[in-house]
Write an enzyme that holds these catalytic residues in place. Structure first.
Site, short mmCIF file in Angstrom:
data_model
loop_
_atom_site.label_atom_id
_atom_site.label_comp_id
_atom_site.label_asym_id
_atom_site.label_seq_id
_atom_site.Cartn_x
_atom_site.Cartn_y
_atom_site.Cartn_z
N TYR A 183 80.06 53.97 -45.68
CA TYR A 183 81.23 53.86 -44.80
C TYR A 183 81.84 52.87 -44.57
O TYR A 183 82.69 52.75 -44.57
CB TYR A 183 80.49 54.41 -43.93
N GLY A 184 80.46 51.56 -45.25
CA GLY A 184 80.93 50.23 -45.14
C GLY A 184 82.32 49.32 -45.59
O GLY A 184 82.87 48.16 -44.64
N CYS A 241 73.27 53.85 -38.24
CA CYS A 241 74.21 53.19 -39.02
C CYS A 241 74.84 52.23 -38.45
O CYS A 241 76.08 52.77 -37.03
CB CYS A 241 75.08 54.03 -39.45
N ASN A 242 74.39 51.04 -38.82
CA ASN A 242 75.78 49.96 -38.00
C ASN A 242 77.26 50.64 -38.72
O ASN A 242 78.18 50.01 -37.53
CB ASN A 242 75.39 48.74 -39.05
N THR A 243 76.90 50.38 -39.51
CA THR A 243 79.07 51.16 -39.43
C THR A 243 79.15 51.58 -38.55
O THR A 243 80.17 51.77 -38.03
CB THR A 243 79.28 51.42 -41.36
N CYS A 249 72.23 46.43 -41.26
CA CYS A 249 72.48 47.85 -41.95
C CYS A 249 71.05 48.49 -42.15
O CYS A 249 69.92 47.51 -42.82
CB CYS A 249 73.48 47.13 -43.37
N THR A 250 71.41 49.38 -41.98
CA THR A 250 70.24 50.12 -42.25
C THR A 250 69.32 50.34 -43.77
O THR A 250 68.24 51.14 -44.05
CB THR A 250 70.27 51.18 -41.78
N ASP A 262 72.89 58.67 -40.43
CA ASP A 262 73.65 57.85 -41.01
C ASP A 262 74.88 57.87 -42.41
O ASP A 262 74.28 59.68 -42.71
CB ASP A 262 72.63 57.05 -41.83
N SER A 263 75.41 57.71 -42.89
CA SER A 263 76.07 57.34 -43.59
C SER A 263 75.19 58.29 -45.57
O SER A 263 76.05 58.98 -46.13
CB SER A 263 76.92 56.49 -44.49
#
Ligand code: DGL
Length: 276
Positions: free
Chosen positions: A42-43, A73-75, A192-193, A10-11
């Site tokens: 990151y978003g 991470c969704n982004t 978004c996590t 993840d970011s």
């Protein structure tokens, strides 16, 4: 002991909410968590930047021996996964695999709504990518997806302000903006996590009839299913139930904060992502 862990990326801290569910479901495997805290969020970054950062982290996790990586991470899943799978994987590590969180979520989301109207709360990057709208249409053509970006939510969570009265202001504002897009949404997805930490506040501003969905269980069930369907990958994932945490920023900061997401104390190690 051979360690070929499953990489969870993840970011920052958000992916820990996914890792927690994965560990509940699949405790026997070895795992490495990598948080790119030095470069989060990151978003709000461009496609190219998110892709470059994510690719660097994926290469580093492969260098640690991971045969399989989950972009928790969704982004990163929205902006980097497809290029990595199609363009990079064939020459950097053709036998390894990288999975994201958007596909498993969109495969499931249509089964959770009765009104066929789903709201998506996510980072600006995920919303602009339209990944949820495009992917959900493939599995559930009759489901309408309404999206709203919440650019303040990740900074609130990353800065430990998720429980503060200041957070209420932004949560209320964003929820009302999403709800204003349609009166008939019965399911809202935290895409978004980082957002599960705001779940209690979010519920305060949602009608009771709306079902708030987090991704942890969806992603862990999908990973379990993937491992059953892909024995050639599963057999390469080692099983000593070990867990290692890496951060690109200061480990002390990571450890102080990460417990909130993970529910347990964590001792992380710093990495500058250099591959020897
Ligand atoms: N947790 C990440 C996600 O699921 C985004 C956080 C960020 O903006 O870096 O999209």
């Amino acid at each position: 002991m051979i360690r070929q862990p499953i990489g969870i990326f993840d970011s920052g801290y958000g992916g820990l909410t996914i890792l927690k569910s994965i560990l509940d479901k699949l405790p026997a495997y070895d795992y490495i968590y990598l948080g790119d805290n030095a470069r989060t969020p990151y978003g709000t970054r461009s496609f190219e930047t998110v892709y470059q950062y994510t690719l660097e982290c994926v290469k580093w996790l492969f260098a640690q021996g991971c045969p399989l990586i989950v972009l928790a991470c969704n982004t990163a899943s929205a902006k980097a996964l497809r290029s990595i799978q199609q363009k990079d994987l064939p020459h950097i590590s053709p036998s390894n695999r990288v999975l994201g969180v958007i596909r498993p979520t969109t495969e499931k989301i249509g089964t959770l709504t009765k009104t066929k109207q789903v709201g998506i709360l996510a980072t600006k990057g995920t919303v602009l990518s339209e990944s949820y709208v495009i992917e959900a249409k493939k599995f559930f053509p009759d489901v309408q997806v309404f999206q709203h970006a919440c650019p303040m939510w990740v900074p609130l969570v990353e800065n430990n302000e998720y429980d503060s009265p200041g957070a209420d202001y932004f949560v209320q504002k964003d929820i009302y903006q999403l709800l204003s897009l349609s009166e008939n949404m019965d399911t809202i997805l935290l895409a978004c996590t980082h957002y599960p930490l705001l779940a209690d506040k979010i519920k305060k501003y949602l009608p009771e009839t709306v079902n708030l969905v987090s991704q942890g269980d969806i992603v862990s069930e999908s990973l379990a299913d993937y491992l059953i369907r892909h024995p050639e990958i599963e057999s390469r994932c080692s099983k000593n139930a070990s867990l290692t945490f890496f951060t690109t920023d200061a480990p002390g900061d990571f450890d102080a904060h990460a417990g909130i997401f993970f529910g347990k104390c964590i001792q992380s190690i710093h990495t500058n992502l250099e591959i020897p």
